[in-house]
Design a protein around this motif. Sequence first.
Motif, PDB file in Angstrom:
ATOM      1  N   ARG A 243       8.312  11.973   4.600  1.00  0.00           N
ATOM      2  CA  ARG A 243       8.032  10.683   3.951  1.00  0.00           C
ATOM      3  C   ARG A 243       7.488   9.674   4.968  1.00  0.00           C
ATOM      4  O   ARG A 243       6.552   8.915   4.676  1.00  0.00           O
ATOM      5  CB  ARG A 243       9.295  10.140   3.295  1.00  0.00           C
ATOM      6  N   ALA A 244       8.077   9.670   6.175  1.00  0.00           N
ATOM      7  CA  ALA A 244       7.607   8.744   7.205  1.00  0.00           C
ATOM      8  C   ALA A 244       6.185   9.094   7.645  1.00  0.00           C
ATOM      9  O   ALA A 244       5.341   8.195   7.843  1.00  0.00           O
ATOM     10  CB  ALA A 244       8.551   8.771   8.409  1.00  0.00           C
ATOM     11  N   THR A 245       5.900  10.389   7.785  1.00  0.00           N
ATOM     12  CA  THR A 245       4.559  10.813   8.183  1.00  0.00           C
ATOM     13  C   THR A 245       3.526  10.445   7.113  1.00  0.00           C
ATOM     14  O   THR A 245       2.415   9.997   7.424  1.00  0.00           O
ATOM     15  CB  THR A 245       4.535  12.334   8.424  1.00  0.00           C
ATOM     16  N   ALA A 246       3.912  10.634   5.845  1.00  0.00           N
ATOM     17  CA  ALA A 246       3.006  10.274   4.751  1.00  0.00           C
ATOM     18  C   ALA A 246       2.750   8.760   4.730  1.00  0.00           C
ATOM     19  O   ALA A 246       1.625   8.306   4.477  1.00  0.00           O
ATOM     20  CB  ALA A 246       3.595  10.734   3.415  1.00  0.00           C
ATOM     21  N   THR A 247       3.808   7.988   5.010  1.00  0.00           N
ATOM     22  CA  THR A 247       3.647   6.527   5.062  1.00  0.00           C
ATOM     23  C   THR A 247       2.675   6.119   6.163  1.00  0.00           C
ATOM     24  O   THR A 247       1.803   5.262   5.960  1.00  0.00           O
ATOM     25  CB  THR A 247       5.013   5.858   5.305  1.00  0.00           C
ATOM     26  N   LEU A 248       2.799   6.756   7.329  1.00  0.00           N
ATOM     27  CA  LEU A 248       1.900   6.435   8.439  1.00  0.00           C
ATOM     28  C   LEU A 248       0.467   6.870   8.133  1.00  0.00           C
ATOM     29  O   LEU A 248      -0.489   6.182   8.518  1.00  0.00           O
ATOM     30  CB  LEU A 248       2.384   7.120   9.723  1.00  0.00           C
ATOM     31  N   LYS A 249       0.324   8.015   7.446  1.00  0.00           N
ATOM     32  CA  LYS A 249      -1.023   8.483   7.089  1.00  0.00           C
ATOM     33  C   LYS A 249      -1.695   7.502   6.132  1.00  0.00           C
ATOM     34  O   LYS A 249      -2.891   7.180   6.271  1.00  0.00           O
ATOM     35  CB  LYS A 249      -0.926   9.866   6.450  1.00  0.00           C
ATOM     36  N   GLU A 250      -0.922   7.030   5.161  1.00  0.00           N
ATOM     37  CA  GLU A 250      -1.470   6.056   4.208  1.00  0.00           C
ATOM     38  C   GLU A 250      -1.786   4.739   4.912  1.00  0.00           C
ATOM     39  O   GLU A 250      -2.821   4.110   4.654  1.00  0.00           O
ATOM     40  CB  GLU A 250      -0.456   5.829   3.084  1.00  0.00           C
ATOM     41  N   LEU A 251      -0.907   4.345   5.840  1.00  0.00           N
ATOM     42  CA  LEU A 251      -1.124   3.108   6.586  1.00  0.00           C
ATOM     43  C   LEU A 251      -2.363   3.219   7.483  1.00  0.00           C
ATOM     44  O   LEU A 251      -3.101   2.243   7.670  1.00  0.00           O
ATOM     45  CB  LEU A 251       0.117   2.800   7.432  1.00  0.00           C
ATOM     46  N   GLU A 252      -2.604   4.406   8.004  1.00  0.00           N
ATOM     47  CA  GLU A 252      -3.796   4.622   8.824  1.00  0.00           C
ATOM     48  C   GLU A 252      -5.078   4.372   8.028  1.00  0.00           C
ATOM     49  O   GLU A 252      -6.007   3.697   8.495  1.00  0.00           O
ATOM     50  CB  GLU A 252      -3.796   6.051   9.369  1.00  0.00           C
ATOM     51  N   GLY A 253      -5.135   4.903   6.799  1.00  0.00           N
ATOM     52  CA  GLY A 253      -6.300   4.673   5.950  1.00  0.00           C
ATOM     53  C   GLY A 253      -6.503   3.200   5.634  1.00  0.00           C
ATOM     54  O   GLY A 253      -7.639   2.689   5.637  1.00  0.00           O
ATOM     55  N   GLU A 254      -5.408   2.494   5.381  1.00  0.00           N
ATOM     56  CA  GLU A 254      -5.513   1.061   5.080  1.00  0.00           C
ATOM     57  C   GLU A 254      -5.972   0.272   6.298  1.00  0.00           C
ATOM     58  O   GLU A 254      -6.750  -0.687   6.178  1.00  0.00           O
ATOM     59  CB  GLU A 254      -4.166   0.543   4.584  1.00  0.00           C
ATOM     60  N   LEU A 255      -5.511   0.664   7.485  1.00  0.00           N
ATOM     61  CA  LEU A 255      -5.942  -0.013   8.704  1.00  0.00           C
ATOM     62  C   LEU A 255      -7.430   0.223   8.979  1.00  0.00           C
ATOM     63  O   LEU A 255      -8.131  -0.678   9.450  1.00  0.00           O
ATOM     64  CB  LEU A 255      -5.104   0.467   9.902  1.00  0.00           C
ATOM     65  N   VAL A 256      -7.891   1.441   8.692  1.00  0.00           N
ATOM     66  CA  VAL A 256      -9.318   1.732   8.877  1.00  0.00           C
ATOM     67  C   VAL A 256     -10.156   0.841   7.968  1.00  0.00           C
ATOM     68  O   VAL A 256     -11.185   0.270   8.390  1.00  0.00           O
ATOM     69  CB  VAL A 256      -9.602   3.227   8.590  1.00  0.00           C
ATOM     70  N   GLU A 257      -9.728   0.696   6.710  1.00  0.00           N
ATOM     71  CA  GLU A 257     -10.473  -0.158   5.775  1.00  0.00           C
ATOM     72  C   GLU A 257     -10.397  -1.622   6.184  1.00  0.00           C
ATOM     73  O   GLU A 257     -11.374  -2.367   6.079  1.00  0.00           O
ATOM     74  CB  GLU A 257      -9.922   0.014   4.353  1.00  0.00           C
ATOM     75  N   ARG A 258      -9.232  -2.038   6.664  1.00  0.00           N
ATOM     76  CA  ARG A 258      -9.081  -3.438   7.093  1.00  0.00           C
ATOM     77  C   ARG A 258      -9.977  -3.740   8.291  1.00  0.00           C
ATOM     78  O   ARG A 258     -10.644  -4.775   8.344  1.00  0.00           O
ATOM     79  CB  ARG A 258      -7.619  -3.705   7.447  1.00  0.00           C
TER      80      ARG A 258
END
Length: 273
Positions: free
Chosen positions: A160-175
């Motif tokens: 769950r933590a790894t999935a959260t970081l993966k999703e956060l990575e995509g959002e940071l790239v877009e930001r």
Amino acid sequence: MNNLNDPPRWNIQPDPRGRGAGAGDGNQWNYALLVPMLGLAAFRWIWTKESQREIQKVKAQYEKDVSTIKSEMEARYRETLTERSRAAATLELQLEKEKQRVKGYKQALVSQSQQLMEERKQLQQEREALEGEKQRLVKSGAAGAVLHQALERENNWYHRATATLKELEGELVERQNAYCSLIQPRDQRLEMEKNMLLKVAKDPIGAELDLESDLKDIFKRDKHCADLLNMDKRKNGSLMWVYLKYWQLQVTVQKYKRAEEAILGEKIQSHTK
């Protein structure tokens, strides 16, 4: 013979016969022509003087107007030159301030990156120590089985933590792409940042890893953008990639720490019974 030097009635001479009856009228006609000529000469002289006076007056007024316009133009030129000089000095001062601020950002970014690298190195050492402890426990038989069970229980949290970081990575790239974009509105980027902060604040994993404060640091300091012709969004950003690696190491270390705490908790409970 006729006297050409003294033609009769050509010159004005006194009439020897007086003005009586039968006297000649040549002298009267001469005087009659002289008066208008004298009047015309006087009029011409007066007209010439008046004309010269008017010309002098117009010339003086023209010179006065030219002098006034010249003075006004010089005053406006000096005023404009002063304003331009003042504006140039202000721009130079602002440019110097911006240079100093950018220099400060760069120094802070370097310092922050060094600090993160040190923490990453420390986490790597802790990870290696936990791996060594894991191998030692595995070799110890029963204790190894207990550790394996504890790690299996923590796998759910780890995924769950790894999935959260993966999703956060995509959002940071877009930001970061929105930050580097020349056409994307600034309000849209700020809305993205706000949503990311709210999301990690509500997520227990985000709170456990302290993602909120790290995200604020990224939003404040990460100003790296690739060149204008870049089409790969993942080439933007610098500090955010350091944080993503740091968070991944944190998740791995937390997995083993949680397993270790679970084992220690079970031991304490067994001793209490």
